[in-house]
Design a protein around this motif. Structure first.
Motif, PDB file in Angstrom:
ATOM      1  N   LEU A 133      -1.907  -9.096  10.234  1.00  0.00           N
ATOM      2  CA  LEU A 133      -1.106  -8.180  11.039  1.00  0.00           C
ATOM      3  C   LEU A 133       0.254  -8.784  11.360  1.00  0.00           C
ATOM      4  O   LEU A 133       1.285  -8.116  11.291  1.00  0.00           O
ATOM      5  CB  LEU A 133      -1.851  -7.835  12.332  1.00  0.00           C
ATOM      6  CG  LEU A 133      -1.126  -6.894  13.301  1.00  0.00           C
ATOM      7  CD1 LEU A 133      -0.823  -5.560  12.635  1.00  0.00           C
ATOM      8  CD2 LEU A 133      -1.949  -6.697  14.569  1.00  0.00           C
ATOM      9  N   ARG A 134       0.263 -10.087  11.737  1.00  0.00           N
ATOM     10  CA  ARG A 134       1.531 -10.734  12.039  1.00  0.00           C
ATOM     11  C   ARG A 134       2.442 -10.764  10.795  1.00  0.00           C
ATOM     12  O   ARG A 134       3.656 -10.586  10.897  1.00  0.00           O
ATOM     13  CB  ARG A 134       1.291 -12.171  12.534  1.00  0.00           C
ATOM     14  CG  ARG A 134       0.463 -12.305  13.777  1.00  0.00           C
ATOM     15  CD  ARG A 134       1.189 -11.860  15.031  1.00  0.00           C
ATOM     16  NE  ARG A 134       1.063 -10.429  15.271  1.00  0.00           N
ATOM     17  CZ  ARG A 134      -0.004  -9.858  15.801  1.00  0.00           C
ATOM     18  NH1 ARG A 134      -1.043 -10.568  16.168  1.00  0.00           N
ATOM     19  NH2 ARG A 134      -0.035  -8.551  15.983  1.00  0.00           N
TER      20      ARG A 134
ATOM     21  N   GLU B 138       8.335   1.221   0.598  1.00  0.00           N
ATOM     22  CA  GLU B 138       7.734   0.013   1.143  1.00  0.00           C
ATOM     23  C   GLU B 138       7.449   0.163   2.630  1.00  0.00           C
ATOM     24  O   GLU B 138       6.409  -0.279   3.121  1.00  0.00           O
ATOM     25  CB  GLU B 138       8.657  -1.179   0.921  1.00  0.00           C
ATOM     26  CG  GLU B 138       8.050  -2.503   1.394  1.00  0.00           C
ATOM     27  CD  GLU B 138       9.008  -3.670   1.255  1.00  0.00           C
ATOM     28  OE1 GLU B 138       8.527  -4.800   1.101  1.00  0.00           O
ATOM     29  OE2 GLU B 138      10.240  -3.464   1.325  1.00  0.00           O
ATOM     30  N   ARG B 139       8.359   0.814   3.364  1.00  0.00           N
ATOM     31  CA  ARG B 139       8.146   1.026   4.792  1.00  0.00           C
ATOM     32  C   ARG B 139       6.866   1.818   5.046  1.00  0.00           C
ATOM     33  O   ARG B 139       6.086   1.489   5.941  1.00  0.00           O
ATOM     34  CB  ARG B 139       9.334   1.741   5.429  1.00  0.00           C
ATOM     35  CG  ARG B 139       9.129   2.023   6.912  1.00  0.00           C
ATOM     36  CD  ARG B 139      10.403   2.386   7.618  1.00  0.00           C
ATOM     37  NE  ARG B 139      10.994   3.622   7.101  1.00  0.00           N
ATOM     38  CZ  ARG B 139      12.133   4.145   7.582  1.00  0.00           C
ATOM     39  NH1 ARG B 139      12.802   3.524   8.543  1.00  0.00           N
ATOM     40  NH2 ARG B 139      12.611   5.270   7.074  1.00  0.00           N
ATOM     41  N   GLY B 140       6.652   2.846   4.240  1.00  0.00           N
ATOM     42  CA  GLY B 140       5.433   3.640   4.391  1.00  0.00           C
ATOM     43  C   GLY B 140       4.174   2.822   4.130  1.00  0.00           C
ATOM     44  O   GLY B 140       3.178   2.954   4.840  1.00  0.00           O
ATOM     45  N   GLN B 141       4.235   1.948   3.108  1.00  0.00           N
ATOM     46  CA  GLN B 141       3.086   1.103   2.787  1.00  0.00           C
ATOM     47  C   GLN B 141       2.809   0.100   3.903  1.00  0.00           C
ATOM     48  O   GLN B 141       1.645  -0.166   4.246  1.00  0.00           O
ATOM     49  CB  GLN B 141       3.334   0.383   1.464  1.00  0.00           C
ATOM     50  CG  GLN B 141       3.398   1.306   0.255  1.00  0.00           C
ATOM     51  CD  GLN B 141       3.818   0.584  -1.004  1.00  0.00           C
ATOM     52  OE1 GLN B 141       4.412  -0.506  -0.955  1.00  0.00           O
ATOM     53  NE2 GLN B 141       3.542   1.185  -2.153  1.00  0.00           N
TER      54      GLN B 141
ATOM     55  N   ALA C 241      -1.525  -0.015  10.409  1.00  0.00           N
ATOM     56  CA  ALA C 241      -2.517   0.877  11.012  1.00  0.00           C
ATOM     57  C   ALA C 241      -3.930   0.439  10.658  1.00  0.00           C
ATOM     58  O   ALA C 241      -4.835   0.427  11.500  1.00  0.00           O
ATOM     59  CB  ALA C 241      -2.275   2.313  10.560  1.00  0.00           C
ATOM     60  N   GLN C 242      -4.132   0.033   9.399  1.00  0.00           N
ATOM     61  CA  GLN C 242      -5.452  -0.423   8.961  1.00  0.00           C
ATOM     62  C   GLN C 242      -5.843  -1.711   9.670  1.00  0.00           C
ATOM     63  O   GLN C 242      -7.003  -1.886  10.063  1.00  0.00           O
ATOM     64  CB  GLN C 242      -5.453  -0.622   7.448  1.00  0.00           C
ATOM     65  CG  GLN C 242      -5.352   0.673   6.658  1.00  0.00           C
ATOM     66  CD  GLN C 242      -5.209   0.427   5.166  1.00  0.00           C
ATOM     67  OE1 GLN C 242      -4.769  -0.644   4.729  1.00  0.00           O
ATOM     68  NE2 GLN C 242      -5.569   1.411   4.366  1.00  0.00           N
TER      69      GLN C 242
END
Length: 306
Positions: free
Chosen positions: A156-157, A196-199, A205-206
């Motif tokens: 996440l980080r 890339e931002r969407g990915q 979120a995951q």
């Protein structure tokens, strides 16, 4: 089984040691790392191999008798495992012992230890520990520290860092476009950054869903549940030992050194480490004596002298 044989304990051992699960492809004399998709990570696989070796070298002699400290009890003289053994007295009564493996091959003089006596000492100390508010609070604090440390190093980080870089790159591209620098390359690059931002947002979120966060009160509540157990219940005794105990070193006169489960650079327990703590060289620990205080806190690293 795939060849029509019956599934048995040896079948399970073969499965646990099969490197195909970590992506190793083998055919005759050909061996290819990452040759096939891995379904088990290497760290987990290696830990499993260590456990297989550890328990394989410490079989109980009498399978009808449950030896609670199998693979956890070690000789304080030579560091070898002490494994289950049995004997019959003149009256015909059967006695159960833990015997040093070094003694079995005449390399150690450590006397055998009565099973019931040693197991009672260990379980009593574990029960005393979980009834100590100091101990419970210490463990809860360490859990919070570990959780924070793991989060700081988590995926996440890394995703959040990528997100900042991505946003900065997008802002730079927009600034260039506003300045009149409009080419097929800038347009293509902006589309790549938007994708890339969407990915990244999806990945974050995951991770937020998958990343479990424990509250300190939850850890304390969990530990306090152990206080209600019945020490005569074999399942409760085994649960205590499996959950809290890493290893036990037995010296003469029933003197024990208990090492609790913990992680860190010094998580591997050796006889040298135990002897340094016993000699009081400053590594730390908490000492217990039958007539002493329940919990004397020095430097917590999971080591206790009985």
């Amino acid at each position: 089984m795939s060849r029509g044989g019956l599934f048995n304990k040896n079948s399970l051992r073969r499965i646990l040691q099969n490197e195909k699960y970590v992506g190793v492809y083998e055919f005759k004399d050909i061996r290819v790392e990452n040759g096939i998709p891995a379904i088990v990570d290497r760290e987990l696989f290696d830990r499993c191999q260590d456990m297989v070796k550890k328990y394989h070298r410490a079989p109980a002699a009498d399978r009808a008798t449950s030896f609670l400290l199998t693979a956890k009890l070690f000789c304080g003289h030579c560091g070898e495992p002490m494994t289950g053994d049995g004997g019959t007295g003149r009256s015909g009564r059967v006695y159960n012992y833990y015997t040093c493996n070094g003694r079995r091959v005449h390399k150690c003089q450590k006397e055998r230890a009565r099973k019931e006596r040693i197991e009672k000492l260990v379980v009593d100390e574990l029960v005393a520990l979980i009834h100590s508010d100091d101990f419970v609070n210490e463990v809860a604090d360490r859990c919070m520290e570990f959780q924070k440390r793991e989060k700081d190093q988590s995926a996440l980080r890394a995703l959040e860092a990528r997100q900042k870089e991505n946003e900065k790159a997008i802002q730079n591209m927009l600034a260039a476009i506003e300045a009149g620098i409009i080419t097929p390359s800038t347009k293509s690059r902006l589309m790549e950054l938007e994708t890339e931002r969407g990915q990244i947002e999806k990945g974050i979120a995951q991770q937020l869903i998958a990343e479990l966060t424990l509250e300190r009160d939850q850890v304390v509540y969990f530990l306090e549940q152990f206080r209600d157990g019945d020490v005569t219940d074999e399942r409760y005794r085994a649960f205590l030992v499996d959950t809290f105990l890493n290893s036990v070193y037995l010296y003469d006169d029933d003197k024990l050194v208990l090492m609790l489960n913990y992680t860190g650079e010094r998580s591997k327990v050796t006889l040298d480490l135990v002897e340094k703590v016993v000699e009081g060289d400053g590594l730390g620990g908490s000492c217990f004596t039958p007539s002493g205080p329940l919990y004397v806190k020095l430097h917590f690293m999971g080591l206790f002298c009985v």
